[in-house]
Design an enzyme around this catalytic site. Structure first.
Site, short mmCIF file in Angstrom:
data_model
loop_
_atom_site.label_atom_id
_atom_site.label_comp_id
_atom_site.label_asym_id
_atom_site.label_seq_id
_atom_site.Cartn_x
_atom_site.Cartn_y
_atom_site.Cartn_z
N MET A 251 -3.36 7.63 -0.27
CA MET A 251 -2.33 8.02 0.58
C MET A 251 -2.23 9.44 1.09
O MET A 251 -1.09 10.04 1.28
CB MET A 251 -0.74 7.62 -0.13
N ASN B 275 -11.55 4.27 6.59
CA ASN B 275 -10.21 4.00 6.30
C ASN B 275 -9.92 2.55 6.76
O ASN B 275 -10.23 2.06 7.67
CB ASN B 275 -9.18 5.05 6.78
N HIS C 46 -6.10 0.62 7.80
CA HIS C 46 -4.85 0.73 8.10
C HIS C 46 -4.10 -0.79 8.50
O HIS C 46 -4.64 -1.62 9.19
CB HIS C 46 -4.48 1.62 9.06
N GLY D 112 -4.89 -1.60 -5.22
CA GLY D 112 -6.44 -1.64 -5.43
C GLY D 112 -7.01 -3.29 -5.05
O GLY D 112 -8.09 -3.45 -5.31
N SER D 113 -6.13 -3.84 -4.10
CA SER D 113 -6.46 -5.12 -3.78
C SER D 113 -7.84 -4.85 -2.78
O SER D 113 -8.87 -5.72 -2.85
CB SER D 113 -5.44 -5.87 -3.04
#
Ligand code: GRF
Length: 205
Positions: free
Chosen positions: A89, A106, A108, A11-12
């Site tokens: 995930m 999102n 990545h 959760g950074s």
């Protein structure tokens, strides 16, 4: 606007988003943190920040669709307008994506379309590329695939280790993800097929 952040782990990115909401950089309400893992440290961060949490496990449902249907019901009940995936995930089926078209963002940890998947940083490092970075994109029903909103690249140093690379990638993520979310909230992202145009911020008078 109200949004939910979906997490599975540390959760950074969630933390950076919480701070960007607090500072007013993201002008929307972070109304829910959803996790598909009970032990996700991100849930602790959400609770500490006083944000409502919800944890539903895929294994408690017979099919992906029944799982997704339940999540959608909860989101709609809370009037969630858009979703931010931050280390979540799972890939959604078309059923879920259609409920939030171009409204799911999102992050990545590579320059897509290179190094898709759950081990993006490790795969990048092992392959020996000289340049890498971070991609923010809209999510669709294929893994790490939807239209690209923003990318930031940097050179991999000769002395780079996997650990130092992870740290650099996470720093870039924490810097650019809140910016992309803020642009989305300000309706500055115009999607046309695979292309996302970033509209200029109206000049304040
Ligand atoms: C990040 O590297 C993100 O790009 C990837 O998963 C990681 C999540 O990190 N999808 P955190 O949970 O936000 O710390």
């Amino acid at each position: 606007m109200k949004f939910a952040v979906f997490v599975s782990g540390n959760g950074s990115n969630l933390q950076a988003i919480i701070e960007a909401v607090k500072s007013g950089e993201i002008k929307a309400e972070l109304a829910l943190v959803f996790s598909d893992r009970r032990k996700a440290y991100a849930l602790k961060r959400a609770k500490e920040a006083g944000i409502p949490t919800l944890c539903l496990l895929r294994k408690d449902y017979a099919t992906p669709q029944s799982y997704e249907r339940d999540i959608i019901i909860q989101l709609k009940e809370m009037d969630i307008d858009f979703i931010v995936l931050a280390g979540f995930m799972k890939v959604f089926t078309p059923f879920f994506i259609k409920k939030y078209p171009n409204q799911i963002l999102n992050v990545h940890p590579s320059l897509l379309p290179s190094f898709k998947g759950a081990r993006g940083i490790k795969d990048t490092f092992t392959y020996g590329v000289k340049v890498t970075g971070v991609t923010i994109h809209f999510a669709d029903d294929k893994m790490d695939h939807g239209p690209i909103i923003m990318q930031e690249s940097f050179r991999i140093a000769e002395r780079e280790t996997l650990e130092s690379l992870e740290e650099r990638v996470h720093q870039v993520e924490r810097k650019i993800y809140p910016k992309a979310i803020a642009m989305f909230v300000e309706k500055r992202l115009k999607v046309s097929g695979r292309r996302v145009k970033i509209l200029e911020k109206p000049v304040k008078k």
